[in-house]
Design a protein around this motif. Structure first.
Motif, short mmCIF file in Angstrom:
data_model
loop_
_atom_site.label_atom_id
_atom_site.label_comp_id
_atom_site.label_asym_id
_atom_site.label_seq_id
_atom_site.Cartn_x
_atom_site.Cartn_y
_atom_site.Cartn_z
N THR A 90 -2.74 -6.81 -9.38
CA THR A 90 -3.80 -5.82 -9.51
C THR A 90 -3.32 -4.49 -8.93
OG1 THR A 90 -4.81 -6.36 -7.38
CG2 THR A 90 -5.63 -7.54 -9.30
N VAL A 91 -3.83 -3.41 -9.50
CA VAL A 91 -3.55 -2.07 -8.98
C VAL A 91 -4.89 -1.47 -8.61
CG1 VAL A 91 -2.58 0.20 -9.45
CG2 VAL A 91 -1.58 -1.81 -10.53
N ASN A 92 -5.01 -1.05 -7.35
CA ASN A 92 -6.27 -0.48 -6.89
C ASN A 92 -6.03 0.96 -6.45
OD1 ASN A 92 -8.53 0.20 -5.14
ND2 ASN A 92 -9.10 -1.94 -5.38
N MET A 93 -6.69 1.88 -7.12
CA MET A 93 -6.58 3.29 -6.72
C MET A 93 -7.84 3.65 -5.96
SD MET A 93 -4.74 5.00 -10.02
CE MET A 93 -4.14 6.39 -9.06
N ALA A 94 -7.71 3.74 -4.64
CA ALA A 94 -8.88 3.87 -3.77
C ALA A 94 -9.67 5.14 -4.07
CB ALA A 94 -8.42 3.86 -2.31
N LYS A 95 -8.97 6.25 -4.25
CA LYS A 95 -9.65 7.53 -4.42
C LYS A 95 -10.52 7.54 -5.70
CE LYS A 95 -10.50 11.96 -4.24
NZ LYS A 95 -11.56 12.42 -3.36
N GLU A 96 -9.95 7.02 -6.77
CA GLU A 96 -10.67 7.06 -8.05
C GLU A 96 -11.52 5.82 -8.28
OE1 GLU A 96 -7.34 7.75 -7.92
OE2 GLU A 96 -7.59 9.92 -8.03
N ASN A 97 -11.46 4.89 -7.33
CA ASN A 97 -12.20 3.64 -7.46
C ASN A 97 -11.86 2.90 -8.76
OD1 ASN A 97 -13.89 1.76 -6.39
ND2 ASN A 97 -15.75 2.62 -7.30
N ILE A 98 -10.58 2.85 -9.04
CA ILE A 98 -10.09 2.18 -10.26
C ILE A 98 -9.38 0.90 -9.86
CG2 ILE A 98 -8.45 2.35 -12.18
CD1 ILE A 98 -8.85 5.40 -12.07
N GLU A 99 -9.69 -0.19 -10.52
CA GLU A 99 -8.94 -1.43 -10.30
C GLU A 99 -8.48 -1.97 -11.64
OE1 GLU A 99 -10.00 -3.95 -7.15
OE2 GLU A 99 -9.33 -5.77 -8.17
N ILE A 100 -7.20 -2.21 -11.74
CA ILE A 100 -6.62 -2.71 -12.99
C ILE A 100 -6.02 -4.08 -12.72
CG2 ILE A 100 -4.86 -2.27 -14.74
CD1 ILE A 100 -4.98 0.70 -13.50
N SER A 144 0.84 -1.21 0.00
CA SER A 144 0.00 0.00 0.00
C SER A 144 0.87 1.24 0.00
CB SER A 144 -0.89 0.03 1.24
OG SER A 144 -1.76 -1.05 1.22
N VAL A 145 0.58 2.13 -0.94
CA VAL A 145 1.29 3.40 -1.01
C VAL A 145 0.27 4.50 -0.76
CG1 VAL A 145 2.69 4.90 -2.49
CG2 VAL A 145 2.83 2.42 -2.75
N PHE A 146 0.57 5.41 0.16
CA PHE A 146 -0.44 6.43 0.46
C PHE A 146 0.14 7.83 0.44
CE2 PHE A 146 0.85 7.20 4.83
CZ PHE A 146 1.50 6.01 5.16
N ASN A 147 -0.78 8.77 0.24
CA ASN A 147 -0.45 10.18 0.09
C ASN A 147 -0.64 10.88 1.44
OD1 ASN A 147 -0.38 12.85 -0.61
ND2 ASN A 147 -1.85 12.68 -2.29
N ASN A 148 0.39 11.51 1.93
CA ASN A 148 0.29 12.20 3.23
C ASN A 148 -0.64 13.41 3.18
OD1 ASN A 148 2.08 10.44 4.41
ND2 ASN A 148 3.86 11.72 4.00
N LEU A 149 -0.88 13.94 1.99
CA LEU A 149 -1.70 15.14 1.86
C LEU A 149 -3.19 14.83 1.97
CD1 LEU A 149 0.20 16.73 -1.15
CD2 LEU A 149 0.42 17.37 1.25
N TYR A 150 -3.58 13.63 1.52
CA TYR A 150 -4.99 13.24 1.54
C TYR A 150 -5.12 11.81 2.07
CZ TYR A 150 -5.74 17.25 -1.48
OH TYR A 150 -5.78 18.52 -1.97
N ASN A 151 -5.94 11.65 3.10
CA ASN A 151 -6.09 10.33 3.72
C ASN A 151 -6.67 9.29 2.77
OD1 ASN A 151 -5.09 11.19 6.16
ND2 ASN A 151 -7.11 11.81 6.92
N ASP A 152 -7.53 9.77 1.86
CA ASP A 152 -8.24 8.80 1.02
C ASP A 152 -7.48 8.47 -0.26
OD1 ASP A 152 -8.45 11.26 -0.10
OD2 ASP A 152 -10.58 11.13 -0.59
N ASP A 153 -6.30 9.02 -0.41
CA ASP A 153 -5.54 8.80 -1.65
C ASP A 153 -4.52 7.68 -1.42
OD1 ASP A 153 -4.68 9.14 -4.20
OD2 ASP A 153 -3.47 10.92 -3.80
N GLU A 154 -4.82 6.54 -1.98
CA GLU A 154 -3.97 5.36 -1.73
C GLU A 154 -3.94 4.49 -2.99
OE1 GLU A 154 -3.49 2.11 1.89
OE2 GLU A 154 -5.45 2.94 1.45
N VAL A 155 -2.78 3.94 -3.27
CA VAL A 155 -2.65 2.97 -4.36
C VAL A 155 -2.20 1.65 -3.75
CG1 VAL A 155 -1.47 2.39 -6.51
CG2 VAL A 155 -2.05 4.76 -6.03
N ILE A 156 -2.95 0.60 -4.04
CA ILE A 156 -2.64 -0.72 -3.46
C ILE A 156 -2.25 -1.67 -4.59
CG2 ILE A 156 -3.50 -2.65 -2.09
CD1 ILE A 156 -5.62 -0.60 -0.99
N PHE A 157 -1.05 -2.20 -4.50
CA PHE A 157 -0.58 -3.20 -5.45
C PHE A 157 -0.73 -4.58 -4.79
CE2 PHE A 157 1.83 0.65 -6.31
CZ PHE A 157 1.76 0.76 -7.69
#
Lengths: 139, 216
Positions: B130-140, B88-101
């Motif tokens: 899989t790549v999951n971008m929580a903020k944008e609700n994108i799963e690849i 899990s990689v997360f953005n310190n500026l926004y709590n909901d911004d996370e990319v999960i590999f």
């Protein structure tokens, strides 16, 4: 004679239709996609770049008329600043690619402007969202 | 036909001394996720002015198999390995911004005991990332790729006093180090590569009948 004139006019009309349809195709430009679309503005700003190893920013765009790629380059030489690093006071056409050049990096990392990874407040572009892993482009 | 019957007869005779192997556990470690060779966390930190962090990677795996087989190098078990690693990689500026590999892995493997209480595991097979971008609700989801893993562990159940060992039977706990990796192509032509050195703990059910007789 009337038939020949009719056929000539018909030919001209068809040629005009063909030309219009072809020009529509060329207007799409090399970077246009349905997903990314530039809204237009007169100013861009990349923040906080001097706190790390970013040394320059390039904006590559298409001019919309003859498919020429326009490149705006801005070198960043000052160290220690934390706010405004790049201001382009020009109206840019749609679909620009922004490329960031950093020290010890042979290639530019580019991303299209209206990617959801970026925050756009109507005037400035702030890199505040995590970049899409598969959309970061090295040119 | 005779060869098949011979093989079945030998297998049954051989298998009578063997039994099931099973283990399940999880580990933690520092995962590196690379997109086309570039470290994603490092790249994101360049763009976001060092406002990017990543959680400790999680590794989970289940192995089921059969053994032990004696090959002169110690008891050996043949297993099927099913696992995943998550970063899990997360953005310190926004709590909901996370990319999960996440990478899901499956493939055959072997478990070997060169010393009665040291377990070595090797696996190789296929993987899907899989790549999951929580903020944008994108799963690849990536295309099918390959994975590998190697581990070494201390088998607590193999080195106990006889009374404790009798009490535990074939049950045991393992603690060890594992290195696993995967490489997956994606629709965009980019490759997702994950590497995970991790420390793990596992529960294991190990049929030791043959192993005990060999070690004596």
């Amino acid at each position: 004679m009337n038939t020949k004139r009719f056929l000539l006019l018909l030919g001209i009309a068809l040629a005009m239709m063909l030309a219009v349809s072809c020009s529509d195709d060329t207007n799409t430009g090399p970077y246009e996609t349905d997903e990314f679309y530039y809204h237009g503005s007169d100013s861009f700003k990349v923040i906080n770049a001097s706190e790390h190893d970013i040394t320059g920013v390039t904006i590559r765009t298409w001019d919309g008329a003859d498919s020429t790629i326009i490149e705006y380059n801005e070198l960043i030489s000052k160290k220690g600043g934390s706010k405004s690093l790049l201001m382009l006071n020009e109206v840019l056409p749609r679909n620009p690619l922004m490329c960031i050049k950093a020290e010890n990096r042979p290639k530019l990392d580019c991303i299209r402007f209206n990617s959801p990874s970026y925050t756009w407040d109507g005037k400035d572009l702030y890199i505040t969202r995590l970049p899409h892993p598969l959309e970061m482009e090295a040119l | 036909m005779k060869k098949v019957l011979l093989f079945v007869t030998v297998f049954i005779a051989f298998a009578s001394a063997q039994g099931p192997y099973f283990d399940v556990g999880f580990g933690f470690g520092e995962i590196k996720t690379r997109i086309d060779g570039k470290d994603y966390v490092k790249e994101a930190n360049i763009l976001l002015a060092n406002n990017v962090n990543d959680h400790e990677g999680i590794e989970f795996s289940i192995k089921t198999g059969y053994g032990p087989f004696g090959l002169g190098i110690g008891p050996l078990y043949v297993v099927a390995d099913l696992g995943l690693i998550e970063h899990s990689v997360f953005n310190n500026l926004y709590n909901d911004d996370e990319v999960i590999f996440t990478t899901y892995m499956f493939g055959p493997g072997v478990i070997l005991y060169p010393i009665s209480f040291i377990q070595i595991g090797l696996s190789a097979g296929l993987s899907v990332a899989t790549v999951n971008m929580a903020k944008e609700n994108i799963e690849i989801e990536s295309d099918l790729g390959y994975m590998y893993s190697a581990s070494v562990a201390y088998d607590f159940g193999a080195n106990l006093e006889p009374s404790f060992r009798e009490l535990l039977g074939n049950h045991s706990f393992l603690f060890g180090f594992k290195y696993s990796g995967s490489r997956n192509p994606t629709y965009s032509g980019k490759t997702i590569k994950m590497e995970t050195p991790s420390f793990f703990i596992k529960y294991a059910y190990i049929h030791r009948k043959k192993a005990v007789s060999l070690s004596k």
